[in-house]
Structures are given as structure tokens and as C-alpha cells.
Motif scaffolding. Structure first.
Motif, PDB file in Angstrom:
ATOM      1  N   ARG A 148       0.855  -1.178   0.000  1.00 15.54           N
ATOM      2  CA  ARG A 148       0.000   0.000   0.000  1.00 15.54           C
ATOM      3  C   ARG A 148       0.897   1.236   0.000  1.00 15.54           C
ATOM      4  O   ARG A 148       1.981   1.232   0.565  1.00 15.54           O
ATOM      5  N   ARG A 150       0.210   5.645   0.305  1.00 16.65           N
ATOM      6  CA  ARG A 150      -0.763   6.719   0.447  1.00 16.65           C
ATOM      7  C   ARG A 150      -0.062   8.057   0.624  1.00 16.65           C
ATOM      8  O   ARG A 150       1.079   8.115   1.098  1.00 16.65           O
ATOM      9  N   MET A 168      -2.414   0.605   6.990  1.00 15.50           N
ATOM     10  CA  MET A 168      -1.854  -0.078   5.825  1.00 15.50           C
ATOM     11  C   MET A 168      -1.233  -1.415   6.201  1.00 15.50           C
ATOM     12  O   MET A 168      -1.336  -2.390   5.453  1.00 15.50           O
ATOM     13  N   GLU A 171      -3.788  -4.045   6.370  1.00 14.43           N
ATOM     14  CA  GLU A 171      -4.257  -4.408   5.035  1.00 14.43           C
ATOM     15  C   GLU A 171      -3.275  -5.320   4.304  1.00 14.43           C
ATOM     16  O   GLU A 171      -3.675  -6.313   3.673  1.00 14.43           O
TER      17      GLU A 171
END
Length: 279
Positions: A148, A150, A168, A171
Motif C-alpha cells: 500500500r 498513500r 496499511m 491491510e
């Protein structure tokens, strides 16, 4: 599935424990290092094992080949996962689990390999990331199972980065381990894109009030992820700065200390006023 976790940091353990519970896996063993290892993440934190539930099987050792490997093998793990564990996992452990060994690294690999991935932000990155990858002989080099990335939080502080990281991490563990159990080999990293992230030097922990305000805020956030280490010299003393917020410029020379406030200080940076919230 039977899971062995290697970690030296309570929030990291909690992420793994949440994942195992959510998926009905069994966390059969936590391997951690002797007293003091967690100080790399938070020097003020109590010894890591004191905060673990009594029901958790814990092995405390720095001898990964001769002590940890035989114990891990005896636990018959399906998967080994390391997170916030500041040691290279030896081959004697990597070959044990049925579905392999994996590491969670808080950067968008192959960028930011090494012990200090937040250096990417310190040096100007506008994003943060997390990657679950296969564990191989070299640090942070294995195939990527999940990733991930961001933008930096709008309210940029060490705490907001840490919160975004936590989301994250949960995830990528969820996605990456599901792929591992399905037999997915992952995506090899491109060595040409790799960058290294060594620890901060003592000199890098000092904020320069003559720099642009956004740079000062970004560096302070990067330095304060798990503990407040950013500092500035004020009145002849080293003052720890927990957060930096931006205000309109006062038109004063860069580096001018404007006033002391209830929560810290205000100073003129190169292009704006920075409000320094002290620890």
C-alpha cells in the motif's frame, strides 16, 4: 493455520494478533530479543514482554540459529511473520514453515530498504507505504506479496503517520498472507529501484528554523514516529518538539524566535511561522 511471529514492539505484535484472531489462526509462538531491543522503536517503552498476554508462548533469545530455529521447528508453523524485528532472519528459520516466512516493512519497497524507512519522508517523499514480502537472505529483498502507498496525512505529525501506517500494515498482512496460503509466489522486486534507509544521525535530529516551514514540519513528523526525538536549540537548551504547525509569515528574519506560548514556541522559518509544540 499455526503462526509464529518475530517482533520486538508491542503495536506490531498487536497487528499480528488481531490478524490471527480475525482469521481463526493460532499464534503458537512469539520470538523476541533480549531486554533493550524494543528501544530501537521507543526508548521510553517498558520491556516488550511485560505487556504480552499471559497466554502467549514467548521465546526470548538473540540466538536465532541455535535456539530459536529448533523451537520454531518444534511448533510446526504453517507461516512465520516478522514485523518490527531488527535482526536478519537466518535460513535455518526460513525453510521451516509450510507456506514460507514473510516480513512486514513500512515502506513502498524496493524504496526504503533498511532499518529506518521513515527516512524517505525526512528526505522529501510525499507518500508513505507498507509492504509484506517474502523473507530472503538479504534485508527487505524478497518478492512482494502486498503493498500500500498513500499520501502523507494532511495534519502531518508523527502520530498521524503512525496511525496511517497501522491501517496499511493491517491491510497488507491480510492480503499478502492470503496470497501466501494460496501459493502465490509474489512479485520480484526491481533492484534498480532500491534505495537504502540508514538510521538518523544525531545531527539530523536537530531542526533548522531557517528552512522552509513545510520542510521543518515534515522532518519533525519523521523524527517523532514512536518517540519524540526532534529538537531545536532555544534559550541555550535542547527543546524536544512533538509537533510543528504552520502559520502565516511574520515577515521576520528566518530563525527568529517570536514568542513562548502555553504549548511551546513560535518562530519564523524561511517562508512562514512555525508553531513548535513541545514535548
Amino acid at each position: 493455520m499455526r503462526i509464529v511471529a518475530l517482533t520486538s514492539f508491542l503495536p506490531a505484535y498487536q497487528r499480528v494478533a488481531e490478524w490471527t484472531e480475525r482469521n481463526d489462526h493460532e499464534l503458537v509462538l512469539v520470538v523476541t530479543l533480549p531486554l533493550g531491543a524494543n528501544q530501537r522503536y521507543d526508548a521510553a517503552a517498558p520491556p516488550f514482554v511485560l505487556d504480552l498476554p499471559e497466554s502467549v508462548n514467548v521465546l526470548i533469545t538473540g540466538k536465532l540459529r541455535t535456539v530459536a530455529a529448533p523451537v520454531i521447528e518444534a511448533m510446526r508453523p504453517d507461516l512465520v511473520i516478522s514485523i518490527a524485528f531488527p535482526r536478519l532472519i537466518p535460513g535455518e528459520i526460513l525453510t521451516i514453515p509450510k507456506y514460507g516466512a514473510y516480513n512486514m516493512h513500512p515502506s513502498p519497497l524496493p524504496a526504503g530498504r533498511g532499518p529506518n524507512p521513515i527516512r524517505l519522508v525526512y528526505e522529501g517523499a510525499e507518500t508513505i507505504g507498507a509492504t509484506l514480502h517474502r523473507t530472503e537472505a538479504g534485508f527487505d529483498t524478497g518478492a512482494i506479496m502486498a503493498q500500500r502507498e498513500r499520501p502523507l496525512p494532511a495534519d502531518l505529525t508523527g502520530a498521524t503517520i503512525f496511525q496511517s501506517w497501522g491501517e496499511m500494515i493491517g491491510e497488507v498482512i491480510e492480503e499478502g498472507t492470503a496470497k501466501a496460503f494460496a501459493g502465490d509466489p509474489g512479485v520480484p522486486q526491481d533492484p534498480a529501484l532500491a534505495t537504502q534507509a540508514p538510521p538518523f544521525t544525531d545531527a539530523e535530529r536537530w531542526l533548522d528554523l531557517t528552512e522552509p516551514a513545510a520542510v521543518i514540519r515534515r522532518k519533525a513528523a519523521a523524527l517523532n514516529i514512536t518517540a519524540v526525538t526532534a529538537r531545536v536549540p532555544l534559550n541555550g537548551e535542547a527543546v524536544l518538539v512533538r509537533e510543528v504547525h504552520l502559520e502565516p509569515s511574520a515577515g521576520l528574519p528566518p530563525g527568529t524566535v517570536i514568542e513562548q506560548r502555553p504549548d511551546g514556541w513560535a518562530a519564523q522559518a524561511a517562508d512562514a511561522v512555525v508553531r513548535l509544540v513541545t514535548a
